[in-house]
Motif scaffolding. Structure first.
Motif, mmCIF file in Angstrom:
data_model
loop_
_atom_site.group_PDB
_atom_site.id
_atom_site.type_symbol
_atom_site.label_atom_id
_atom_site.label_comp_id
_atom_site.label_asym_id
_atom_site.label_seq_id
_atom_site.Cartn_x
_atom_site.Cartn_y
_atom_site.Cartn_z
ATOM 1 N N PHE A 9 0.827 -1.203 0.000
ATOM 2 C CA PHE A 9 0.000 0.000 0.000
ATOM 3 C C PHE A 9 0.866 1.260 0.000
ATOM 4 O O PHE A 9 0.709 2.144 0.820
ATOM 5 C CB PHE A 9 -0.982 -0.002 1.174
ATOM 6 C CG PHE A 9 -1.867 -1.212 1.182
ATOM 7 C CD1 PHE A 9 -2.886 -1.345 0.258
ATOM 8 C CD2 PHE A 9 -1.664 -2.240 2.095
ATOM 9 C CE1 PHE A 9 -3.698 -2.479 0.245
ATOM 10 C CE2 PHE A 9 -2.476 -3.372 2.092
ATOM 11 C CZ PHE A 9 -3.493 -3.488 1.170
ATOM 12 N N ASP A 10 1.770 1.297 -0.946
ATOM 13 C CA ASP A 10 2.807 2.331 -0.998
ATOM 14 C C ASP A 10 2.771 3.082 -2.329
ATOM 15 O O ASP A 10 3.683 2.899 -3.138
ATOM 16 C CB ASP A 10 4.158 1.653 -0.768
ATOM 17 C CG ASP A 10 5.274 2.626 -0.488
ATOM 18 O OD1 ASP A 10 5.007 3.705 0.051
ATOM 19 O OD2 ASP A 10 6.427 2.295 -0.807
ATOM 20 N N PRO A 11 1.782 3.918 -2.550
ATOM 21 C CA PRO A 11 0.701 4.381 -1.677
ATOM 22 C C PRO A 11 -0.589 3.590 -1.893
ATOM 23 O O PRO A 11 -0.676 2.740 -2.774
ATOM 24 C CB PRO A 11 0.490 5.827 -2.147
ATOM 25 C CG PRO A 11 0.749 5.753 -3.619
ATOM 26 C CD PRO A 11 1.874 4.734 -3.768
ATOM 27 N N VAL A 12 -1.584 3.931 -1.091
ATOM 28 C CA VAL A 12 -2.930 3.391 -1.268
ATOM 29 C C VAL A 12 -3.493 4.010 -2.550
ATOM 30 O O VAL A 12 -3.389 5.211 -2.757
ATOM 31 C CB VAL A 12 -3.828 3.749 -0.061
ATOM 32 C CG1 VAL A 12 -5.248 3.264 -0.287
ATOM 33 C CG2 VAL A 12 -3.249 3.182 1.221
ATOM 34 N N THR A 13 -4.055 3.170 -3.414
ATOM 35 C CA THR A 13 -4.583 3.647 -4.702
ATOM 36 C C THR A 13 -6.109 3.482 -4.744
ATOM 37 O O THR A 13 -6.677 2.758 -3.909
ATOM 38 C CB THR A 13 -3.982 2.841 -5.872
ATOM 39 O OG1 THR A 13 -4.490 1.499 -5.803
ATOM 40 C CG2 THR A 13 -2.462 2.841 -5.837
ATOM 41 N N PRO A 14 -6.745 4.111 -5.723
ATOM 42 C CA PRO A 14 -8.186 3.868 -5.897
ATOM 43 C C PRO A 14 -8.508 2.382 -6.127
ATOM 44 O O PRO A 14 -9.553 1.902 -5.697
ATOM 45 C CB PRO A 14 -8.543 4.710 -7.130
ATOM 46 C CG PRO A 14 -7.539 5.821 -7.116
ATOM 47 C CD PRO A 14 -6.262 5.175 -6.623
ATOM 48 N N GLY A 15 -7.608 1.661 -6.766
ATOM 49 C CA GLY A 15 -7.804 0.218 -6.950
ATOM 50 C C GLY A 15 -7.814 -0.521 -5.628
ATOM 51 O O GLY A 15 -8.647 -1.407 -5.409
ATOM 52 N N HIS A 16 -6.889 -0.164 -4.726
ATOM 53 C CA HIS A 16 -6.881 -0.776 -3.390
ATOM 54 C C HIS A 16 -8.200 -0.479 -2.676
ATOM 55 O O HIS A 16 -8.792 -1.363 -2.047
ATOM 56 C CB HIS A 16 -5.736 -0.222 -2.530
ATOM 57 C CG HIS A 16 -4.377 -0.588 -2.993
ATOM 58 N ND1 HIS A 16 -3.350 0.324 -3.036
ATOM 59 C CD2 HIS A 16 -3.850 -1.758 -3.423
ATOM 60 C CE1 HIS A 16 -2.257 -0.269 -3.467
ATOM 61 N NE2 HIS A 16 -2.535 -1.537 -3.720
ATOM 62 N N GLN A 17 -8.640 0.764 -2.765
ATOM 63 C CA GLN A 17 -9.881 1.164 -2.100
ATOM 64 C C GLN A 17 -11.065 0.370 -2.642
ATOM 65 O O GLN A 17 -11.938 -0.052 -1.877
ATOM 66 C CB GLN A 17 -10.118 2.659 -2.271
ATOM 67 C CG GLN A 17 -9.102 3.493 -1.511
ATOM 68 C CD GLN A 17 -9.212 4.969 -1.823
ATOM 69 O OE1 GLN A 17 -9.314 5.363 -2.989
ATOM 70 N NE2 GLN A 17 -9.189 5.786 -0.791
ATOM 71 N N ASP A 18 -11.089 0.161 -3.946
ATOM 72 C CA ASP A 18 -12.173 -0.591 -4.557
ATOM 73 C C ASP A 18 -12.163 -2.049 -4.091
ATOM 74 O O ASP A 18 -13.217 -2.591 -3.735
ATOM 75 C CB ASP A 18 -12.066 -0.519 -6.088
ATOM 76 C CG ASP A 18 -13.178 -1.285 -6.764
ATOM 77 O OD1 ASP A 18 -14.359 -0.923 -6.569
ATOM 78 O OD2 ASP A 18 -12.874 -2.260 -7.493
ATOM 79 N N VAL A 19 -11.010 -2.674 -4.078
ATOM 80 C CA VAL A 19 -10.918 -4.075 -3.619
ATOM 81 C C VAL A 19 -11.328 -4.166 -2.156
ATOM 82 O O VAL A 19 -12.078 -5.070 -1.765
ATOM 83 C CB VAL A 19 -9.497 -4.645 -3.843
ATOM 84 C CG1 VAL A 19 -9.323 -5.989 -3.131
ATOM 85 C CG2 VAL A 19 -9.214 -4.786 -5.330
ATOM 86 N N LEU A 20 -10.889 -3.223 -1.343
ATOM 87 C CA LEU A 20 -11.242 -3.227 0.079
ATOM 88 C C LEU A 20 -12.754 -3.100 0.259
ATOM 89 O O LEU A 20 -13.365 -3.853 1.026
ATOM 90 C CB LEU A 20 -10.517 -2.091 0.800
ATOM 91 C CG LEU A 20 -10.766 -1.979 2.299
ATOM 92 C CD1 LEU A 20 -10.381 -3.263 3.013
ATOM 93 C CD2 LEU A 20 -9.996 -0.792 2.860
ATOM 94 N N ARG A 21 -13.367 -2.181 -0.458
ATOM 95 C CA ARG A 21 -14.816 -1.974 -0.352
ATOM 96 C C ARG A 21 -15.564 -3.239 -0.768
ATOM 97 O O ARG A 21 -16.472 -3.704 -0.073
ATOM 98 C CB ARG A 21 -15.249 -0.798 -1.227
ATOM 99 C CG ARG A 21 -16.756 -0.515 -1.190
ATOM 100 C CD ARG A 21 -17.179 0.476 -2.258
ATOM 101 N NE ARG A 21 -16.880 0.023 -3.616
ATOM 102 C CZ ARG A 21 -17.594 -0.886 -4.287
ATOM 103 N NH1 ARG A 21 -18.628 -1.464 -3.729
ATOM 104 N NH2 ARG A 21 -17.255 -1.233 -5.524
ATOM 105 N N ARG A 22 -15.168 -3.833 -1.885
ATOM 106 C CA ARG A 22 -15.840 -5.032 -2.384
ATOM 107 C C ARG A 22 -15.623 -6.221 -1.461
ATOM 108 O O ARG A 22 -16.543 -7.009 -1.208
ATOM 109 C CB ARG A 22 -15.385 -5.326 -3.804
ATOM 110 C CG ARG A 22 -15.917 -4.256 -4.775
ATOM 111 C CD ARG A 22 -15.249 -4.250 -6.127
ATOM 112 N NE ARG A 22 -15.259 -5.538 -6.779
ATOM 113 C CZ ARG A 22 -14.316 -5.917 -7.655
ATOM 114 N NH1 ARG A 22 -13.326 -5.106 -7.987
ATOM 115 N NH2 ARG A 22 -14.385 -7.098 -8.209
ATOM 116 N N ALA A 23 -14.409 -6.364 -0.923
ATOM 117 C CA ALA A 23 -14.134 -7.462 0.010
ATOM 118 C C ALA A 23 -14.976 -7.307 1.278
ATOM 119 O O ALA A 23 -15.450 -8.305 1.839
ATOM 120 C CB ALA A 23 -12.651 -7.508 0.352
ATOM 121 N N SER A 24 -15.180 -6.067 1.707
ATOM 122 C CA SER A 24 -15.978 -5.843 2.926
ATOM 123 C C SER A 24 -17.424 -6.280 2.749
ATOM 124 O O SER A 24 -18.110 -6.576 3.727
ATOM 125 C CB SER A 24 -15.907 -4.375 3.351
ATOM 126 O OG SER A 24 -16.706 -3.550 2.529
#
Length: 141
Positions: A9-24
């Motif tokens: 997460f270096d840095p956190v990207t919109p893709g990371h945010q999307d995967v996190l939201r969907r995984a949640s």
């Protein structure tokens, strides 16, 4: 079921945010964890990455943020009672990179890997690209 979403997460990207939201939406609990890869040199301090992940997880009540400095990913999973690792994949190259690790995690500890394909609108975004764009944001054209 608890899932781990690991990364640098270096840095956190919109893709990371999307995967996190969907995984949640798919798992009872998701632990998003800054992991340390000896083959990568960090661009941002861990404290900043954790802050950005907390901001990305804002409003996702079943997401917690953590970091892991030593040992294997499966060691973290064993200690935290996690049986599933979530990985976002943008393309076949990402999948080719992730598959051997998924197989090893399963062989070592029975940890399964759940692959989430990237949102097509975000598939071109990588941490390296975000960092490069940030470096050039204020430069003269």
């Amino acid at each position: 079921m608890r899932a781990l979403f690991p990364g640098s997460f270096d840095p956190v990207t919109p893709g990371h945010q999307d995967v996190l939201r969907r995984a949640s939406l798919l798992f009872d609990e998701v632990v998003v964890c800054v992991m340390f890869n000896a083959n990568k040199t960090g661009r941002f301090p861990v404290t900043e990455r954790l802050e950005r992940l907390r901001a990305a997880a804002d409003g996702l009540g079943n997401v917690t943020v953590d970091s892991h400095t030593g040992g294997l990913l499966v060691d973290y999973c064993r200690g935290a009672g996690i049986d599933v690792v979530v990985r976002g994949v943008r393309d076949a190259k990402d999948l080719d990179y992730e598959m051997p690790m998924a197989r090893m995690n399963h062989e070592l500890a029975g940890v399964e890997t759940f692959f989430l394909p990237a949102d097509p609108a975000l598939a071109h975004v990588s941490s390296s690209l975000v960092t490069a764009m940030g470096r050039h944001a204020g430069s003269d054209k």
